[in-house]
Design a protein around this motif. Structure first.
Motif, PDB file in Angstrom:
ATOM      1  N   ARG A 159       0.568  -1.203   0.230  1.00  0.00           N
ATOM      2  CA  ARG A 159      -0.034  -0.028   0.252  1.00  0.00           C
ATOM      3  C   ARG A 159       0.520   1.300  -0.171  1.00  0.00           C
ATOM      4  N   TYR A 160       0.865   1.856  -1.189  1.00  0.00           N
ATOM      5  CA  TYR A 160       1.620   3.568  -0.990  1.00  0.00           C
ATOM      6  C   TYR A 160       0.974   4.532   0.243  1.00  0.00           C
ATOM      7  N   GLU A 195      11.506   8.182   5.512  1.00  0.00           N
ATOM      8  CA  GLU A 195      10.740   7.285   6.689  1.00  0.00           C
ATOM      9  C   GLU A 195       9.736   6.556   6.411  1.00  0.00           C
ATOM     10  N   LEU A 196       8.863   7.337   5.953  1.00  0.00           N
ATOM     11  CA  LEU A 196       6.993   6.908   5.261  1.00  0.00           C
ATOM     12  C   LEU A 196       7.781   5.643   4.425  1.00  0.00           C
ATOM     13  N   LEU A 197       8.431   5.527   3.669  1.00  0.00           N
ATOM     14  CA  LEU A 197       8.535   4.285   3.019  1.00  0.00           C
ATOM     15  C   LEU A 197       9.376   3.090   4.242  1.00  0.00           C
ATOM     16  N   ALA A 201       7.814  -0.923   4.517  1.00  0.00           N
ATOM     17  CA  ALA A 201       8.342  -2.113   3.800  1.00  0.00           C
ATOM     18  C   ALA A 201       7.954  -2.660   5.624  1.00  0.00           C
ATOM     19  N   ALA A 202       8.446  -2.095   6.609  1.00  0.00           N
ATOM     20  CA  ALA A 202       8.227  -2.618   7.563  1.00  0.00           C
ATOM     21  C   ALA A 202       7.146  -3.526   8.305  1.00  0.00           C
ATOM     22  N   ARG A 203       5.713  -2.417   7.660  1.00  0.00           N
ATOM     23  CA  ARG A 203       4.313  -2.715   8.023  1.00  0.00           C
ATOM     24  C   ARG A 203       3.957  -3.622   6.999  1.00  0.00           C
ATOM     25  N   ILE A 204       4.774  -4.299   6.260  1.00  0.00           N
ATOM     26  CA  ILE A 204       4.510  -5.048   5.421  1.00  0.00           C
ATOM     27  C   ILE A 204       5.281  -6.223   5.328  1.00  0.00           C
ATOM     28  N   LEU A 205       6.477  -6.540   6.421  1.00  0.00           N
ATOM     29  CA  LEU A 205       6.717  -7.590   6.688  1.00  0.00           C
ATOM     30  C   LEU A 205       6.856  -7.687   7.978  1.00  0.00           C
ATOM     31  N   SER A 206       5.764  -6.840   9.029  1.00  0.00           N
ATOM     32  CA  SER A 206       5.374  -7.482  10.266  1.00  0.00           C
ATOM     33  C   SER A 206       4.011  -8.607  10.266  1.00  0.00           C
ATOM     34  N   LYS A 207       3.565  -8.765   9.072  1.00  0.00           N
ATOM     35  CA  LYS A 207       2.381  -9.444   8.561  1.00  0.00           C
ATOM     36  C   LYS A 207       2.483 -10.801   8.124  1.00  0.00           C
ATOM     37  N   LEU A 208       3.940 -10.979   7.927  1.00  0.00           N
ATOM     38  CA  LEU A 208       4.102 -12.591   7.263  1.00  0.00           C
ATOM     39  C   LEU A 208       3.909 -13.829   8.394  1.00  0.00           C
ATOM     40  N   PRO A 224      18.858 -14.849   9.023  1.00  0.00           N
ATOM     41  CA  PRO A 224      18.183 -14.156   8.558  1.00  0.00           C
ATOM     42  C   PRO A 224      17.958 -13.990   7.201  1.00  0.00           C
ATOM     43  N   PHE A 225      17.138 -13.336   6.393  1.00  0.00           N
ATOM     44  CA  PHE A 225      16.375 -13.338   5.098  1.00  0.00           C
ATOM     45  C   PHE A 225      16.243 -11.688   5.054  1.00  0.00           C
ATOM     46  N   SER A 226      16.717 -11.534   3.661  1.00  0.00           N
ATOM     47  CA  SER A 226      17.086  -9.932   2.462  1.00  0.00           C
ATOM     48  C   SER A 226      16.139  -9.567   1.275  1.00  0.00           C
ATOM     49  N   ILE A 227      15.799  -9.008   1.156  1.00  0.00           N
ATOM     50  CA  ILE A 227      15.026  -8.769   0.059  1.00  0.00           C
ATOM     51  C   ILE A 227      14.523  -7.093   0.276  1.00  0.00           C
ATOM     52  N   PRO A 228      14.318  -6.592  -1.174  1.00  0.00           N
ATOM     53  CA  PRO A 228      14.254  -5.390  -1.188  1.00  0.00           C
ATOM     54  C   PRO A 228      12.486  -5.314  -1.625  1.00  0.00           C
ATOM     55  N   ILE A 229      12.028  -4.197  -1.130  1.00  0.00           N
ATOM     56  CA  ILE A 229      11.111  -4.093  -1.935  1.00  0.00           C
ATOM     57  C   ILE A 229      11.371  -1.900  -2.001  1.00  0.00           C
ATOM     58  N   THR A 230      10.707  -2.227  -3.702  1.00  0.00           N
ATOM     59  CA  THR A 230      10.788  -0.908  -4.644  1.00  0.00           C
ATOM     60  C   THR A 230       9.014  -0.117  -4.386  1.00  0.00           C
ATOM     61  N   PHE A 231       8.963   0.976  -4.700  1.00  0.00           N
ATOM     62  CA  PHE A 231       8.467   2.227  -4.634  1.00  0.00           C
ATOM     63  C   PHE A 231       8.952   2.965  -5.796  1.00  0.00           C
TER      64      PHE A 231
END
Length: 234
Positions: A159-160, A195-197, A201-208, A224-231
């Motif tokens: 969600r942008y 900070e908004l972006l 990103a943290a909100r999306i990962l917290s729903k895993l 640990p797992f790394s993944i980029p999220i592009t806006f």
């Protein structure tokens, strides 16, 4: 018979030399006249010579100011309050142990050593059994299935932020999270252009969802797992 002139008494013989001397003298006088400086004479009047008329009498009024002394600080009487303490004081008794020939020596074999398992974080690339995303239990390549499910989860919950759209913010947020030993999502690290972006990103990962934890040598470990999220704005 023509009269003869004495060459030593000829007046025009040294006229050129006299002319040069006269010209130098005139130039010197002109130079001195141009460079001559004069200063106005400053006259200092001696003030001590001024005489004061004795008939003039000046009576300066004398004012006597009354200063109010500061108030004395109040001295409160010292009251000693005696509090009865009914709780007994527990004193620790220190027993001195002296080694004597009769002192019993403990056999080291009677001591039990408790081995505490060391907590090991294993890299995603080198782990023997990767964490399993819900729905990938029966897949052969669980790593590829994990990546596909992560992309689906991000697209589903993406969600942008409206404020970020109004500000024209876009870019890539690099994220990393920990899959704990019980399969829950641990600390989430993020770094992005704003900070908004990062918060989105943290909100999306917290729903895993909760996953099957990764294992190394048969024991569950943190991974640990790394993944980029592009806006990106359309």
């Amino acid at each position: 018979m023509e009269p003869k002139k004495n060459p030593q008494k000829d007046l025009n013989r040294k006229s050129s030399m006299y002319f040069v001397f006269g010209l130098l003298l005139v130039l010197a006088m002109v130079f001195v006249a141009l460079e001559w400086k004069t200063f106005d004479k400053i006259q200092y009047d001696d003030l001590g010579l001024n005489k004061v008329d004795a008939s003039i009498e000046e009576d300066a009024p004398i004012y006597q100011l009354q200063v109010t002394p500061p108030p004395k600080p109040l001295v409160l009487p010292i009251e000693i309050e005696i509090i009865e303490d009914d709780n007994p004081i527990e004193e620790t008794e220190v027993i001195a142990i002296e080694v004597t020939p009769d002192t019993e020596v403990i056999d080291p074999t009677d001591l039990k050593v408790i081995d505490e398992p060391e907590e090991v974080d294993v890299n995603w690339v080198t782990i023997e059994e990767v964490p399993v995303f819900p729905g990938c239990e029966n897949e052969t390549d669980k790593r590829a299935c994990f990546n596909d499910m992560m992309q689906k989860h991000i697209r589903k919950n993406f969600r942008y932020p409206e404020l970020a759209q109004e500000m024209g913010l876009q870019g890539r947020v690099n994220t990393q999270f920990i899959i704990n030993k019980d399969g829950s999502i641990g600390a989430i690290l993020k770094r992005g252009p704003h900070e908004l972006l990062e918060a989105e990103a943290a909100r999306i990962l917290s729903k895993l969802p909760k996953m099957t934890p990764g294992k190394q040598r048969g024991s569950a470990v943190k991974v640990p797992f790394s993944i980029p999220i592009t806006f990106k704005l359309q």
